[in-house]
Design an enzyme around this catalytic site. Structure first.
Site, mmCIF file in Angstrom:
data_model
loop_
_atom_site.group_PDB
_atom_site.id
_atom_site.type_symbol
_atom_site.label_atom_id
_atom_site.label_comp_id
_atom_site.label_asym_id
_atom_site.label_seq_id
_atom_site.Cartn_x
_atom_site.Cartn_y
_atom_site.Cartn_z
ATOM 1 N N TYR A 285 41.908 45.191 40.005
ATOM 2 C CA TYR A 285 40.926 44.138 40.308
ATOM 3 C C TYR A 285 39.827 44.661 41.230
ATOM 4 O O TYR A 285 38.630 44.530 40.943
ATOM 5 C CB TYR A 285 41.639 42.946 40.942
ATOM 6 C CG TYR A 285 40.721 41.903 41.513
ATOM 7 C CD1 TYR A 285 39.837 41.195 40.697
ATOM 8 C CD2 TYR A 285 40.733 41.606 42.878
ATOM 9 C CE1 TYR A 285 38.996 40.229 41.221
ATOM 10 C CE2 TYR A 285 39.898 40.641 43.411
ATOM 11 C CZ TYR A 285 39.034 39.955 42.581
ATOM 12 O OH TYR A 285 38.187 39.005 43.106
ATOM 13 N N LYS B 108 35.684 45.321 40.474
ATOM 14 C CA LYS B 108 34.625 44.667 41.255
ATOM 15 C C LYS B 108 33.710 45.707 41.907
ATOM 16 O O LYS B 108 32.502 45.510 42.020
ATOM 17 C CB LYS B 108 35.235 43.742 42.305
ATOM 18 C CG LYS B 108 36.043 42.587 41.726
ATOM 19 C CD LYS B 108 35.223 41.709 40.789
ATOM 20 C CE LYS B 108 34.573 40.563 41.497
ATOM 21 N NZ LYS B 108 33.879 39.634 40.565
ATOM 22 N N PHE C 242 36.764 27.702 40.253
ATOM 23 C CA PHE C 242 36.825 27.112 41.586
ATOM 24 C C PHE C 242 35.487 27.192 42.325
ATOM 25 O O PHE C 242 34.877 26.172 42.682
ATOM 26 C CB PHE C 242 37.943 27.826 42.359
ATOM 27 C CG PHE C 242 38.045 27.510 43.813
ATOM 28 C CD1 PHE C 242 37.880 26.216 44.281
ATOM 29 C CD2 PHE C 242 38.346 28.515 44.726
ATOM 30 C CE1 PHE C 242 37.999 25.924 45.636
ATOM 31 C CE2 PHE C 242 38.480 28.238 46.069
ATOM 32 C CZ PHE C 242 38.304 26.941 46.527
ATOM 33 N N ILE C 243 34.991 28.396 42.542
ATOM 34 C CA ILE C 243 33.765 28.565 43.329
ATOM 35 C C ILE C 243 32.544 28.144 42.521
ATOM 36 O O ILE C 243 31.633 27.484 43.043
ATOM 37 C CB ILE C 243 33.633 30.021 43.809
ATOM 38 C CG1 ILE C 243 34.801 30.368 44.741
ATOM 39 C CG2 ILE C 243 32.307 30.249 44.526
ATOM 40 C CD1 ILE C 243 34.903 31.844 45.106
#
Length: 348
Positions: free
Chosen positions: A157, A161, A16-17
């Site tokens: 998640y 990160k 997406f990004i």
């Protein structure tokens, strides 16, 4: 951005990004090498459509392989010689990390380490890597600022990160590798992922199926329109963090800078500095579709947080701008894209 920066390697360009960033960079004349594994976590056909659109630009080409394959990644770097690397590829999603945690370790830690190592070996001018607002974890002081400690992640998640941020800082310190981490806040817009809230809400409302609303709708998010977000990334490419020896006085930096005292490394929130109630977000989708949702109110999902809200003043200090797209405009643009992509006649 320096005019000498011509080659930008972007990981996750079928995502997406990454798709939106690669589109922006190619339109502005930069050579972009995309690197994407085309995994089936989300719709592969949608990923292929994104890459087909990018392939229309003569200054875009891509490599399909996994970040965990160091040999393949090294070959991509060797053949392209990037000036800048923007690392966006990741195993995304808080909820999926409850089911498949190993996928997050392999992609977000091993894969990120490989990207950092390749960037170090090639002495790139600037390495930029995506983190997430989820790293703020159980922090309750809002808006979230880059100076806050982030040592209480609530999901696998978020933990992976945060590990990526730590790897980035240590490499920046040891190898003088200029590195910027950006923490995204609830990105939405056209060509979004099917697992994202806006996609699922729109699909459910159109199909008349219940949409799950966690914490009974008592949630807030800093919704960031994707085109605003990639514009911010574009301007941050030229905002290379200085090392300690390059700074004569701390007053030369923004007062709110997150620059490391021991490395050319900083963290930047990319958000709107505005929080929106989840119910208001859903009502904006309902209004655009002209259909009332069948709402299924639920408790809080494990690993989720009741609110995110960015202090984006550092982004403004470094780039001179903030995301400005109103939620109503962003929702309208997404719904128009969704209906067109799925060949659905407008409801209103």
């Amino acid at each position: 951005m320096s005019k000498k920066t011509r080659n930008v390697l972007v990981t996750g360009t079928a995502g997406f990004i990454g798709f939106h960033l690669a589109q922006l960079l190619t339109k502005r004349g930069f050579n972009v090498l995309g690197y994407d594994a085309m995994t089936d976590y989300t719709d592969v056909a949608l990923k292929e459509r994104r890459h087909q659109m990018l392939a229309q630009h003569a200054n875009f080409r891509c490599v399909t392989d996994r970040l965990e394959d160091m040999d393949a990644l090294s070959q991509a770097f060797d053949g392209f010689e990037p000036d800048v690397v923007v690392h966006l590829a990741a195993q995304a999603g808080v909820r999926y990390s409850l089911e498949q945690p190993r996928a997050y370790i392999e992609s977000n830690i091993v894969g990120t380490f490989n990207v950092i190592e390749c960037a170090r070996k090639h002495k790139v001018d600037h390495l930029l890597m995506a983190s997430t607002s989820s790293v703020y974890g159980s922090n309750t002081e809002m808006p979230f600022s880059e100076q806050q400690k982030c040592d209480t992640p609530l999901s696998i998640y978020a933990a992976t990160k945060m590990a990526g941020e730590s790897l980035g800082h240590s490499h920046a310190h040891l190898w003088n590798l200029p590195t910027t981490m950006f923490r995204f806040f609830t990105v939405y817009g056209p060509w979004g992922r099917p697992d994202m809230a806006m996609f699922k809400f729109t699909k459910g409302i159109l199909e008349g199926t219940p949409i799950d609303i966690y914490n009974h709708g008592d949630m807030y998010r800093d919704f960031t329109y994707v085109e605003d977000l990639v514009e911010g990334i574009y301007h941050l490419i030229g905002a290379i963090p200085p090392g300690p020896e390059e700074i004569d006085a701390r007053s030369a930096l923004p007062e709110n800078d997150s620059i490391s005292p021991v490395a050319p490394f900083r963290v930047v929130n990319i958000g709107t500095s505005t929080k929106v109630r989840l119910i208001d977000y859903i009502e904006a989708i309902e209004a655009e579709l002209g259909i009332q949702a069948n709402r299924n109110y639920m408790g809080m999902q494990p690993g989720d947080v009741p609110a995110t809200w960015a202090d984006a003043s550092l982004l403004e200090s470094l780039t001179g701008q903030l995301p400005t797209t109103p939620i109503e405009t962003g929702v309208k643009n997404f719904v128009a894209w969704y209906l067109d992509y799925h060949d659905i006649a407008p409801m209103k």
